[in-house]
Design a protein around this motif. Structure first.
Motif, PDB file in Angstrom:
ATOM      1  N   LYS A   6      17.139   9.839  -0.047  1.00 50.97           N
ATOM      2  CA  LYS A   6      16.560   8.503   0.027  1.00 50.97           C
ATOM      3  C   LYS A   6      16.256   8.040  -1.393  1.00 50.97           C
ATOM      4  CE  LYS A   6      11.764   9.963   1.008  1.00 50.97           C
ATOM      5  NZ  LYS A   6      10.644   9.823   1.979  1.00 50.97           N
ATOM      6  N   PHE A   7      15.987   6.750  -1.540  1.00 50.57           N
ATOM      7  CA  PHE A   7      15.966   6.157  -2.870  1.00 50.57           C
ATOM      8  C   PHE A   7      14.746   5.267  -3.074  1.00 50.57           C
ATOM      9  CE2 PHE A   7      20.257   6.366  -1.091  1.00 50.57           C
ATOM     10  CZ  PHE A   7      20.798   7.355  -1.904  1.00 50.57           C
ATOM     11  N   THR A   8      14.360   5.126  -4.340  1.00 53.68           N
ATOM     12  CA  THR A   8      13.364   4.117  -4.696  1.00 53.68           C
ATOM     13  C   THR A   8      14.034   3.048  -5.546  1.00 53.68           C
ATOM     14  OG1 THR A   8      12.663   5.302  -6.708  1.00 53.68           O
ATOM     15  CG2 THR A   8      11.471   5.778  -4.660  1.00 53.68           C
ATOM     16  N   TYR A   9      13.635   1.816  -5.282  1.00 54.62           N
ATOM     17  CA  TYR A   9      14.181   0.666  -6.003  1.00 54.62           C
ATOM     18  C   TYR A   9      13.045  -0.145  -6.609  1.00 54.62           C
ATOM     19  CZ  TYR A   9      18.552   1.595  -3.505  1.00 54.62           C
ATOM     20  OH  TYR A   9      19.684   2.179  -3.007  1.00 54.62           O
ATOM     21  N   GLY A  10      13.307  -0.675  -7.799  1.00 54.63           N
ATOM     22  CA  GLY A  10      12.323  -1.526  -8.451  1.00 54.63           C
ATOM     23  C   GLY A  10      12.241  -2.893  -7.804  1.00 54.63           C
ATOM     24  N   ASN A  11      11.070  -3.511  -7.898  1.00 52.64           N
ATOM     25  CA  ASN A  11      10.828  -4.823  -7.309  1.00 52.64           C
ATOM     26  C   ASN A  11      10.671  -5.834  -8.444  1.00 52.64           C
ATOM     27  OD1 ASN A  11       9.984  -7.080  -5.941  1.00 52.64           O
ATOM     28  ND2 ASN A  11       8.135  -6.149  -5.058  1.00 52.64           N
TER      29      ASN A  11
ATOM     30  N   PRO B 298       0.820  -1.228   0.000  1.00 46.07           N
ATOM     31  CA  PRO B 298       0.000   0.000   0.000  1.00 46.07           C
ATOM     32  C   PRO B 298       0.846   1.267   0.000  1.00 46.07           C
ATOM     33  CG  PRO B 298      -0.826  -1.575   1.613  1.00 46.07           C
ATOM     34  CD  PRO B 298       0.490  -2.112   1.125  1.00 46.07           C
ATOM     35  N   GLU B 299       2.027   1.188   0.631  1.00 47.05           N
ATOM     36  CA  GLU B 299       2.886   2.372   0.729  1.00 47.05           C
ATOM     37  C   GLU B 299       3.834   2.500  -0.462  1.00 47.05           C
ATOM     38  OE1 GLU B 299       5.035  -1.032   2.787  1.00 47.05           O
ATOM     39  OE2 GLU B 299       2.967  -0.262   2.630  1.00 47.05           O
ATOM     40  N   ALA B 300       3.719   1.618  -1.454  1.00 49.10           N
ATOM     41  CA  ALA B 300       4.607   1.679  -2.613  1.00 49.10           C
ATOM     42  C   ALA B 300       4.544   3.062  -3.260  1.00 49.10           C
ATOM     43  CB  ALA B 300       4.227   0.607  -3.623  1.00 49.10           C
ATOM     44  N   PHE B 301       5.705   3.585  -3.623  1.00 52.33           N
ATOM     45  CA  PHE B 301       5.753   4.910  -4.235  1.00 52.33           C
ATOM     46  C   PHE B 301       5.199   4.870  -5.659  1.00 52.33           C
ATOM     47  CE2 PHE B 301       8.071   8.238  -6.612  1.00 52.33           C
ATOM     48  CZ  PHE B 301       7.563   9.343  -5.947  1.00 52.33           C
ATOM     49  N   LEU B 302       5.595   3.853  -6.424  1.00 47.58           N
ATOM     50  CA  LEU B 302       5.022   3.620  -7.747  1.00 47.58           C
ATOM     51  C   LEU B 302       4.405   2.232  -7.766  1.00 47.58           C
ATOM     52  CD1 LEU B 302       7.772   5.009 -10.189  1.00 47.58           C
ATOM     53  CD2 LEU B 302       5.725   6.169  -9.332  1.00 47.58           C
ATOM     54  N   LYS B 303       3.244   2.116  -8.336  1.00 48.11           N
ATOM     55  CA  LYS B 303       2.532   0.842  -8.368  1.00 48.11           C
ATOM     56  C   LYS B 303       2.444   0.330  -9.805  1.00 48.11           C
ATOM     57  CE  LYS B 303      -0.295   1.769  -4.260  1.00 48.11           C
ATOM     58  NZ  LYS B 303       0.437   2.952  -3.805  1.00 48.11           N
TER      59      LYS B 303
ATOM     60  N   GLY C   8       7.129  -2.992 -11.970  1.00 46.24           N
ATOM     61  CA  GLY C   8       6.378  -1.744 -11.939  1.00 46.24           C
ATOM     62  C   GLY C   8       6.249  -1.157 -10.550  1.00 46.24           C
ATOM     63  N   GLU C   9       6.550  -1.948  -9.527  1.00 45.80           N
ATOM     64  CA  GLU C   9       6.485  -1.455  -8.146  1.00 45.80           C
ATOM     65  C   GLU C   9       7.841  -0.882  -7.745  1.00 45.80           C
ATOM     66  OE1 GLU C   9       5.928  -3.078  -3.550  1.00 45.80           O
ATOM     67  OE2 GLU C   9       5.172  -4.285  -5.217  1.00 45.80           O
ATOM     68  N   PHE C  10       7.820   0.346  -7.214  1.00 45.16           N
ATOM     69  CA  PHE C  10       9.023   0.981  -6.676  1.00 45.16           C
ATOM     70  C   PHE C  10       8.733   1.426  -5.256  1.00 45.16           C
ATOM     71  CE2 PHE C  10      10.186   1.025 -11.054  1.00 45.16           C
ATOM     72  CZ  PHE C  10      11.572   1.100 -11.084  1.00 45.16           C
ATOM     73  N   ASN C  11       9.675   1.108  -4.361  1.00 44.34           N
ATOM     74  CA  ASN C  11       9.507   1.430  -2.948  1.00 44.34           C
ATOM     75  C   ASN C  11      10.691   2.238  -2.428  1.00 44.34           C
ATOM     76  OD1 ASN C  11       7.026  -0.238  -2.051  1.00 44.34           O
ATOM     77  ND2 ASN C  11       8.267  -1.733  -3.168  1.00 44.34           N
ATOM     78  N   PHE C  12      10.400   3.118  -1.482  1.00 45.37           N
ATOM     79  CA  PHE C  12      11.467   3.844  -0.806  1.00 45.37           C
ATOM     80  C   PHE C  12      12.216   2.910   0.136  1.00 45.37           C
ATOM     81  CE2 PHE C  12       9.096   7.829  -1.757  1.00 45.37           C
ATOM     82  CZ  PHE C  12      10.158   8.541  -2.306  1.00 45.37           C
ATOM     83  N   LYS C  13      13.526   3.093   0.179  1.00 50.45           N
ATOM     84  CA  LYS C  13      14.354   2.397   1.149  1.00 50.45           C
ATOM     85  C   LYS C  13      15.186   3.422   1.902  1.00 50.45           C
ATOM     86  CE  LYS C  13      14.582  -2.104  -1.079  1.00 50.45           C
ATOM     87  NZ  LYS C  13      15.442  -3.231  -1.501  1.00 50.45           N
ATOM     88  N   SER C  14      15.770   2.978   2.992  1.00 50.83           N
ATOM     89  CA  SER C  14      16.515   3.883   3.870  1.00 50.83           C
ATOM     90  C   SER C  14      17.484   4.741   3.077  1.00 50.83           C
ATOM     91  CB  SER C  14      17.283   3.082   4.922  1.00 50.83           C
ATOM     92  OG  SER C  14      16.386   2.337   5.716  1.00 50.83           O
ATOM     93  N   GLY C  15      17.500   6.018   3.417  1.00 53.65           N
ATOM     94  CA  GLY C  15      18.357   6.945   2.706  1.00 53.65           C
ATOM     95  C   GLY C  15      19.770   6.976   3.253  1.00 53.65           C
ATOM     96  N   ASP C  16      20.638   7.687   2.559  1.00 55.98           N
ATOM     97  CA  ASP C  16      22.030   7.800   2.972  1.00 55.98           C
ATOM     98  C   ASP C  16      22.176   8.829   4.085  1.00 55.98           C
ATOM     99  OD1 ASP C  16      22.946   5.877   1.318  1.00 55.98           O
ATOM    100  OD2 ASP C  16      23.717   7.220  -0.223  1.00 55.98           O
ATOM    101  N   ILE C  17      23.045   8.509   5.022  1.00 54.65           N
ATOM    102  CA  ILE C  17      23.259   9.356   6.191  1.00 54.65           C
ATOM    103  C   ILE C  17      24.735   9.731   6.286  1.00 54.65           C
ATOM    104  CG2 ILE C  17      23.220   9.435   8.720  1.00 54.65           C
ATOM    105  CD1 ILE C  17      20.789   7.606   8.631  1.00 54.65           C
TER     106      ILE C  17
END
Length: 734
Positions: free
Chosen positions: A602-607, A283-288, A612-621
């Motif tokens: 922070k970044f989105t990665y394809g699944n 549900p929280e996917a950035f791109l569906k 077609g699904e892209f989700n945010f993952k932990s960003g760089d610190i």
């Protein structure tokens, strides 16, 4: 005639080399098409060649040469699948160097897993430089079970020449040439060669119905490619299954007949088991995923339900055509390049369109940012691809399609030889840029050519070969992929004065007077086009008023401790990223300007399990430093700031007292993924999405400066750097 042909064949065979070795690690098999030893490829920036005079043994050696005293590198590399077991791997090889300065030379050995570099050594710590005759060197690494790829290479940084020869790779002391590979199943898709040279596809005259049907087929073909389990397993050559389908499909007379053919086609590939591991889109996917197109073609309920069933029980994990690399970028696999395709072959041309459209549909992190609705693009281009009459029209259709993703990472320099030949191999002796919307001469690549150029810095070019500059821009603009207009105009400016002829006529304005000149042009290798600003000086210096200045264009990691020590008591530091950094510094130098742990991206990665699904993952610190710089930081950016430059600017922006000065950047951020189209056309896309921590976009937008400052024509004439002047002014104004 027969004797002549025989001699030519023998000469070619001799040139190409004859070896029975499994891997061409001794450089003895030469490939004249790439002008390198067979299967060797280029890493880095330096020119590579095959040498037939300076060799350790045999007829050939690999050579790297660079006259540039800057902090980048060149490498001649070889890729070997890690289909072997063992505990340790050793690379031995011979190397000769001449005048290697401001850098090093060495052998390189790297072991990659699915998503990471497992082990690496390039001999940099041995600091081999200067001039040395042939010597044997050794690199040894552990070989872990997760190894997927072995890279061996020769590498050189700085200036000079380096030769490499007679590489030997051993695992647990045994030569890899003699080792038996781990047996892997032969995938059926790799055994299908029926259409290697001819698709055997001929279309009837295109009409609205046929184009719509081909649009539907392209979307179903791509959907099945990335979702159907049997295709994901590599049981079918999906390119050739398209060619088998097209003749019958193109003759369909009704929607019901069309749907029946499609159903039979899908059912041909067998029943699909229930997928217990398939997950619904988060549900929280950035791109569906978007398969809404199934409702747009009046398809039968049976066909729609079949597609929905496949989606619900889709292939999981890395597939025959898709995977990820060590940086979690999408990796396109097993895409045949079809170098020898005929450009009157409609099947291959349509395949190129289908392939690219679906790659973007399912694996481009910025599909939602394109100017056009991507769902409409496929239909638009079907006539353009099928009706292209020759190689030039095919290349132009591909470039126009690539341009429609609005991504400056989408390069079109490799394989697009016809277009590049028309643009020409001759270049002007000076750099021309758009300043205040005018094409202005801003600097000379080779100062000694100034007199023959007859044009001064600050002169405005109005016409090229009698055509107004703006008219030329309007005609070629669709063929320059770019995220935003500043990047597009930047790239167009580099080519406006290119030509296939040795001179061009220029109309220009100099000191308010209109003038004309036949400008002589030069091949690129005779011009210092890339590094003409480099003077051999350090990448940092102290300006007046106790202000530090750093250019990232030539920075090395060894410079960073010296920078911190030299500039620790200055009232301000200016970091110039109007270039591409030669060293990755967001963390090593960025930490100097924060006072606490700070997330800056922070970044989105394809699944690949749900295309077609892209989700945010932990960003760089950036981690809290031992000591934080107390003065002001001003970062300079412009349209030349792209990708790593933009990411680096984001890191510096997170500092405690940072001001970004300059103009909008190129708007292309995120590690790139490469892909091939039929005809050997190589292009790229941004492979991951990059965002600020608050999810603000950087793609297409670029890095927006806090204070805008741009060059003016007056400033160019006076030799001033007005952006740098603004930075100094900001630091001096407390």
């Amino acid at each position: 005639m027969k004797n002549t042909l025989l001699l030519l064949l023998l000469a070619f065979s001799s040139c190409y080399g004859q070896t029975n070795k499994k891997f061409n690690l001794d450089f003895e098999t030469y490939n004249p098409f790439i002008q390198l030893s067979k299967d060797w490829f280029k890493w880095g920036d330096y020119p590579l060649s095959v040498d037939t005079i300076t060799v350790h043994s045999g007829k050939f050696s690999g050579k790297i040469k660079s006259n540039n005293n800057h902090n980048t590198f060149g490498s001649i590399a070889y890729r070997i699948p890690a289909n072997y077991t063992g505990k340790s791997i050793k690379l031995e090889g011979y190397m000769k160097i001449k005048n290697v300065e401001n850098g090093f030379a060495g052998l390189l050995l790297r072991i990659d897993g699915n998503r990471e570099i497992l082990a690496f050594d390039n001999m940099e710590n041995q600091n081999i430089h200067g001039t040395k005759d042939w010597q044997k060197y050794t690199v040894k690494l552990p070989l872990s079970e997760g190894a997927k790829t072995i890279f061996v290479a020769g590498i050189m940084s700085g200036s000079g020449e380096a030769w490499f020869d007679d590489f030997v790779l051993t695992i647990d002391g045994k030569d890899i040439q003699t080792l038996k590979e781990i047996e892997k199943p032969i995938l059926k898709a790799t055994l299908d060669h029926e259409f290697d040279s001819n698709s055997k596809v001929n279309f009837p005259e295109l009409n609205e119905t046929l184009v719509t049907n081909l649009e539907l087929l392209g979307k179903i073909w791509g959907f099945l490619k990335y979702h159907h389990p049997e295709i994901g397993k590599g049981n079918y050559n999906w390119d050739f299954e398209l060619f088998r389908m097209l003749p019958k499909y193109s003759d369909t007379k009704s929607t019901s007949e069309r749907d029946q053919i499609l159903l039979q086609w899908i059912e041909k590939y067998g029943d699909i088991n229930i997928c217990k591991d398939c997950k619904e889109t988060a549900p929280e996917a950035f791109l569906k995923p978007d398969i809404s197109w199934i409702n747009e073609f009046g398809m039968s309920t049976q066909l729609i339900n079949k597609i929905k069933y496949i989606y619900k029980n889709r292939h999981q994990g890395e597939g025959f055509y898709i995977g990820t690399d060590g940086y979690e970028r999408i990796k396109f696999l097993n895409e045949n390049h079809y170098y020898s395709m005929s450009y009157d072959d409609s099947g291959f041309k349509l395949l190129a369109l289908y392939r690219y459209w679906n790659m973007i549909q399912y694996f481009f992190p910025y599909k939602h940012l394109t100017d056009k609705n991507w769902n409409t693009v496929l239909k638009e281009y079907i006539p353009k691809f099928i009706n292209s009459k020759n190689k030039l029209e095919y290349e132009l259709a591909c470039i126009a399609l690539i341009s429609d993703i609005n991504d400056t990472h989408a390069t079109t320099s490799v394989g697009f030889s016809t277009v590049q030949n028309i643009r020409g191999k001759y270049y002007p002796p000076f750099r021309a840029q758009f300043i205040e919307d005018q094409l202005v001469v801003t600097d000379y690549y080779n100062p000694e050519l100034k007199d023959v150029s007859n044009i001064n810095i600050g002169d405005i070019i109005t016409h090229i070969n009698h055509r107004p500059v703006q008219s030329i821009i309007d005609s070629i603009s669709p063929y320059y992929p770019a995220s935003n207009n500043v990047a597009k105009i930047r790239d167009i400016a580099k080519d406006l004065l290119r030509s296939s002829k040795k001179e061009i006529r220029l109309d220009y304005i100099s000191n308010h007077q209109k003038k004309q000149h036949q400008l002589p042009l030069y091949i690129e290798s005779d011009l210092n086009t890339r590094w003409y600003k480099w003077t051999g000086e350090p990448c940092f210096k102290l300006l007046e008023d106790n202000i530090g200045y750093i250019t990232l264009e030539f920075i090395g990691k060894e410079d960073i401790p010296n920078i911190k020590e030299t500039f620790k008591n200055t009232k301000g530091i200016i970091i110039d990223i109007r270039n591409y950094p030669s060293t990755f510094v967001p963390f090593t130098l960025g930490s100097y300007f924060v006072s606490d742990n700070t997330q800056f991206a922070k970044f989105t990665y394809g699944n690949i399990n749900n295309p077609g699904e892209f989700n945010f993952k932990s960003g760089d610190i950036i981690t809290k430093p031992d000591e934080t710089y107390k003065g002001k930081l001003v970062v300079l950016v412009n349209e030349d700031s792209q990708s790593q430059s933009e990411y680096t600017a984001m890191a510096f922006r997170s500092g405690d007292n940072t001001t970004i000065v300059g103009s909008t950047t190129a708007g292309a951020d995120g590690n790139v993924s490469s892909l091939y189209l039929p005809g050997g056309l190589l292009t790229r896309i941004s492979g991951i999405g990059v965002y600020y921590p608050d999810s603000t976009e950087t793609q297409r937008v670029g890095i927006i400066p806090d204070v805008e400052a741009k060059p003016t024509i007056k400033g160019v004439k006076e030799g001033r750097d007005e952006v740098l002047e603004k930075a100094i002014e900001i630091i001096n104004n407390n």
